[in-house]
Design a protein around this motif. Sequence first.
Motif, short mmCIF file in Angstrom:
data_model
loop_
_atom_site.label_atom_id
_atom_site.label_comp_id
_atom_site.label_asym_id
_atom_site.label_seq_id
_atom_site.Cartn_x
_atom_site.Cartn_y
_atom_site.Cartn_z
N VAL A 1 34.42 34.00 39.52
CA VAL A 1 32.70 34.68 39.62
C VAL A 1 31.80 33.76 38.75
CG1 VAL A 1 31.53 36.27 38.58
CG2 VAL A 1 33.60 36.53 39.24
N ARG A 2 32.05 32.34 38.31
CA ARG A 2 31.43 31.95 37.20
C ARG A 2 30.86 30.50 38.32
NH1 ARG A 2 35.64 29.92 32.46
NH2 ARG A 2 36.77 29.94 34.44
N ILE B 1 35.93 43.21 42.58
CA ILE B 1 35.69 41.24 42.75
C ILE B 1 33.58 41.98 42.90
CG2 ILE B 1 35.63 40.79 45.01
CD1 ILE B 1 35.66 39.19 41.74
N LYS C 1 31.61 43.28 40.13
CA LYS C 1 31.98 41.74 38.26
C LYS C 1 31.05 40.83 38.84
CE LYS C 1 36.34 41.33 37.20
NZ LYS C 1 37.99 40.36 37.02
N ILE C 2 31.24 40.43 40.07
CA ILE C 2 29.35 39.53 40.99
C ILE C 2 28.37 39.85 41.23
CG2 ILE C 2 28.39 38.05 42.92
CD1 ILE C 2 31.38 37.37 43.78
#
Length: 232
Positions: A162-163, A197, A200-201
């Motif tokens: 994600v980073r 995911i 999260k993003i």
Amino acid sequence: MKEKSTSFSIKNWSIHDRPREKLLATGKQSLTDAELIAILIGSGSRNESAVQLSKRILASVDNNLNELGKLSVHQLTKFKGIGEAKAVTIVASLELGRRRRGEESNKIQQIKSSKHVFEVMQPKLGDLPHEEFWILYLSNSNSILQMLQLSKGGITGTLVDVRLALKRALEVNAIAMILVHNHPSGTLKPSEADKNITQKIKNAGEGMDIKLLDHLIVTEKSYFSFADEGLL
């Protein structure tokens, strides 16, 4: 008395039935898939013409060129009459066709719908045997600033950082993002990992004023859109 053997050489055919001559006389559109492949391989075997051999190869994949494009050199050489050189020619030609489709899809510069995303990404992901996770970074007019392959995995999944996804968004001054990954299995149902995911993003982007517009799951013939299905 021995029966006279029949020659399967294309040289003995009527000039109007020979693939090369037919292409020159009537144009490429007039040729069947088998005739086009016959031109690539040049010759068949002692008992089979190049066109007949090509028809047999096509029949093994239900006359589906996309499926033919998935065959390896090793798989093609299992057909009698196809050596390594002919197999390489077939594989290379179909790969050129796939890349051509990709170049055509890249002409779509502004994303207006999930269908546009599918048209851009299907040539890249649709028939892969493994999963890949991509991100489209968009401007405030939804023009594509950059397409990034974030990760490449196995048959059933891929890891996503994600980073790194957000770092690149900042580097290209993206206003929005669209996530895209493929399912080699052909299923369009999102997994729990897909949903996690996505969230999260989305949450990470919101903290930086970068909106997540959609997440597409792509297969060879279709797609699933998180946005269209109300999952964002």
